[in-house]
Design a protein around this motif. Structure first.
Motif, mmCIF file in Angstrom:
data_model
loop_
_atom_site.group_PDB
_atom_site.id
_atom_site.type_symbol
_atom_site.label_atom_id
_atom_site.label_comp_id
_atom_site.label_asym_id
_atom_site.label_seq_id
_atom_site.Cartn_x
_atom_site.Cartn_y
_atom_site.Cartn_z
ATOM 1 N N LYS A 1 43.513 38.801 39.414
ATOM 2 C CA LYS A 1 43.099 37.709 38.535
ATOM 3 C C LYS A 1 42.976 36.402 39.326
ATOM 4 C CE LYS A 1 43.827 37.545 34.063
ATOM 5 N NZ LYS A 1 42.440 37.684 33.838
ATOM 6 N N ALA A 2 43.922 36.139 40.221
ATOM 7 C CA ALA A 2 43.847 34.933 41.055
ATOM 8 C C ALA A 2 42.645 35.010 41.988
ATOM 9 C CB ALA A 2 45.134 34.752 41.851
ATOM 10 N N MET A 3 42.363 36.195 42.517
ATOM 11 C CA MET A 3 41.215 36.355 43.412
ATOM 12 C C MET A 3 39.909 36.110 42.663
ATOM 13 S SD MET A 3 42.509 36.926 46.359
ATOM 14 C CE MET A 3 41.221 37.647 47.358
ATOM 15 N N GLU A 4 39.842 36.545 41.410
ATOM 16 C CA GLU A 4 38.652 36.279 40.589
ATOM 17 C C GLU A 4 38.425 34.774 40.489
ATOM 18 O OE1 GLU A 4 38.156 38.948 36.880
ATOM 19 O OE2 GLU A 4 40.308 38.952 37.297
ATOM 20 N N ARG A 5 39.503 34.050 40.222
ATOM 21 C CA ARG A 5 39.410 32.599 40.056
ATOM 22 C C ARG A 5 39.035 31.915 41.379
ATOM 23 N NH1 ARG A 5 44.320 31.707 39.417
ATOM 24 N NH2 ARG A 5 44.716 30.513 41.277
ATOM 25 N N ILE A 6 39.704 32.281 42.463
ATOM 26 C CA ILE A 6 39.472 31.624 43.757
ATOM 27 C C ILE A 6 38.055 31.855 44.267
ATOM 28 C CG2 ILE A 6 40.116 31.695 46.211
ATOM 29 C CD1 ILE A 6 42.999 32.300 45.247
ATOM 30 N N VAL B 1 39.649 36.440 55.768
ATOM 31 C CA VAL B 1 39.960 35.362 54.821
ATOM 32 C C VAL B 1 40.295 35.957 53.457
ATOM 33 C CG1 VAL B 1 38.945 33.403 53.546
ATOM 34 C CG2 VAL B 1 38.622 33.605 56.023
ATOM 35 N N PHE B 2 39.524 36.961 53.035
ATOM 36 C CA PHE B 2 39.746 37.605 51.746
ATOM 37 C C PHE B 2 41.126 38.270 51.698
ATOM 38 C CE2 PHE B 2 39.187 40.861 48.476
ATOM 39 C CZ PHE B 2 38.547 40.146 47.480
ATOM 40 N N VAL B 3 41.478 39.008 52.750
ATOM 41 C CA VAL B 3 42.779 39.679 52.799
ATOM 42 C C VAL B 3 43.909 38.650 52.823
ATOM 43 C CG1 VAL B 3 44.289 41.122 54.231
ATOM 44 C CG2 VAL B 3 41.924 41.807 53.827
ATOM 45 N N ALA B 4 43.752 37.586 53.602
ATOM 46 C CA ALA B 4 44.781 36.546 53.660
ATOM 47 C C ALA B 4 44.980 35.906 52.286
ATOM 48 C CB ALA B 4 44.414 35.486 54.697
ATOM 49 N N ALA B 5 43.877 35.639 51.589
ATOM 50 C CA ALA B 5 43.977 35.060 50.248
ATOM 51 C C ALA B 5 44.666 36.030 49.300
ATOM 52 C CB ALA B 5 42.583 34.697 49.721
ATOM 53 N N PHE B 6 44.335 37.306 49.391
ATOM 54 C CA PHE B 6 44.937 38.320 48.528
ATOM 55 C C PHE B 6 46.451 38.386 48.742
ATOM 56 C CE2 PHE B 6 45.739 42.877 47.411
ATOM 57 C CZ PHE B 6 45.382 42.795 46.072
ATOM 58 N N VAL B 7 46.867 38.339 49.987
ATOM 59 C CA VAL B 7 48.300 38.372 50.298
ATOM 60 C C VAL B 7 48.970 37.094 49.792
ATOM 61 C CG1 VAL B 7 49.992 38.362 52.178
ATOM 62 C CG2 VAL B 7 48.060 39.955 52.246
ATOM 63 N N ARG B 8 48.349 35.953 50.043
ATOM 64 C CA ARG B 8 48.920 34.676 49.579
ATOM 65 C C ARG B 8 49.039 34.626 48.059
ATOM 66 N NH1 ARG B 8 49.374 30.003 53.063
ATOM 67 N NH2 ARG B 8 49.601 28.985 51.059
ATOM 68 N N GLN B 9 48.165 35.344 47.371
ATOM 69 C CA GLN B 9 48.190 35.380 45.902
ATOM 70 C C GLN B 9 49.042 36.541 45.388
ATOM 71 O OE1 GLN B 9 47.045 32.881 44.020
ATOM 72 N NE2 GLN B 9 46.583 31.935 45.990
ATOM 73 N N GLY C 1 35.490 33.140 42.455
ATOM 74 C CA GLY C 1 34.464 33.039 41.426
ATOM 75 C C GLY C 1 33.707 34.331 41.209
ATOM 76 N N VAL C 2 34.425 35.455 41.280
ATOM 77 C CA VAL C 2 33.788 36.767 41.103
ATOM 78 C C VAL C 2 34.538 37.556 40.035
ATOM 79 C CG1 VAL C 2 32.882 36.849 43.460
ATOM 80 C CG2 VAL C 2 35.149 37.778 42.982
ATOM 81 N N SER C 3 33.948 38.664 39.623
ATOM 82 C CA SER C 3 34.538 39.490 38.575
ATOM 83 C C SER C 3 35.570 40.465 39.137
ATOM 84 C CB SER C 3 33.434 40.286 37.874
ATOM 85 O OG SER C 3 32.895 41.248 38.784
ATOM 86 N N TYR C 4 36.361 41.014 38.226
ATOM 87 C CA TYR C 4 37.361 42.023 38.587
ATOM 88 C C TYR C 4 36.736 43.175 39.362
ATOM 89 C CZ TYR C 4 40.995 45.597 37.964
ATOM 90 O OH TYR C 4 41.923 46.570 38.186
ATOM 91 N N PRO C 5 35.622 43.770 38.870
ATOM 92 C CA PRO C 5 35.019 44.879 39.620
ATOM 93 C C PRO C 5 34.574 44.480 41.031
ATOM 94 C CG PRO C 5 34.119 44.813 37.403
ATOM 95 C CD PRO C 5 34.944 43.571 37.580
ATOM 96 N N THR C 6 34.159 43.235 41.199
ATOM 97 C CA THR C 6 33.739 42.769 42.522
ATOM 98 C C THR C 6 34.937 42.689 43.466
ATOM 99 O OG1 THR C 6 31.907 41.540 41.547
ATOM 100 C CG2 THR C 6 32.592 40.890 43.761
ATOM 101 N N VAL C 7 36.057 42.158 42.967
ATOM 102 C CA VAL C 7 37.271 42.085 43.791
ATOM 103 C C VAL C 7 37.716 43.493 44.155
ATOM 104 C CG1 VAL C 7 39.711 41.404 43.848
ATOM 105 C CG2 VAL C 7 38.019 39.885 42.807
ATOM 106 N N LYS C 8 37.771 44.384 43.174
ATOM 107 C CA LYS C 8 38.202 45.768 43.428
ATOM 108 C C LYS C 8 37.275 46.458 44.429
ATOM 109 C CE LYS C 8 40.886 48.128 41.774
ATOM 110 N NZ LYS C 8 42.179 48.597 42.210
ATOM 111 N N ALA C 9 35.976 46.270 44.284
ATOM 112 C CA ALA C 9 35.027 46.913 45.188
ATOM 113 C C ALA C 9 35.224 46.407 46.620
ATOM 114 C CB ALA C 9 33.593 46.643 44.730
#
Length: 115
Positions: A55-60, A42-50, A62-70
């Protein structure tokens, strides 16, 4: 990975084409993305769709930039990729040789290194 496999590795032994009635049996490895857990899929699909927007992943999510990157780094570590730096193609090497940017020995060394 699905809830059915509970995180265990699996192989596909039969593939059936829905509209043709043809079935192929054997041992097939599922695609890499299919081997991810449902949450990571689901995370990868959302990342591709965005379009890869962190920044969009942070919003969708509700996590921080470092969390998305990690999370992206963790997922990427489990995937086999095409070589990140495959080196120059043979045609690139020949073009550079023809332009006089490299000599024959350098061209041979680059071609041997890219094979």
């Amino acid at each position: 990975m699905t809830d059915l496999t509970r995180g265990r590795e699996f192989v596909v032994e039969r593939v059936r084409l829905v509209d043709g009635g043809v079935a192929i049996e054997g041992e097939f490895e599922p695609p890499q993305l299919a081997r991810l857990g449902v949450d990571d899929q689901v995370f990868v699909a959302a990342f591709v769709r965005q379009h890869g927007s962190i920044k969009a992943m942070e919003r969708i999510f509700g996590v921080s930039y470092p969390t998305v990157k990690a999370r992206l780094n963790r997922i990427a570590a489990g995937l086999e990729f095409v070589e990140d730096d495959p080196g120059p193609s043979a045609s690139d090497v020949v073009d550079r040789l023809q332009r006089g940017e490299i000599d024959v020995q350098e061209a041979l060394a680059e071609l041997e290194g890219s094979g």
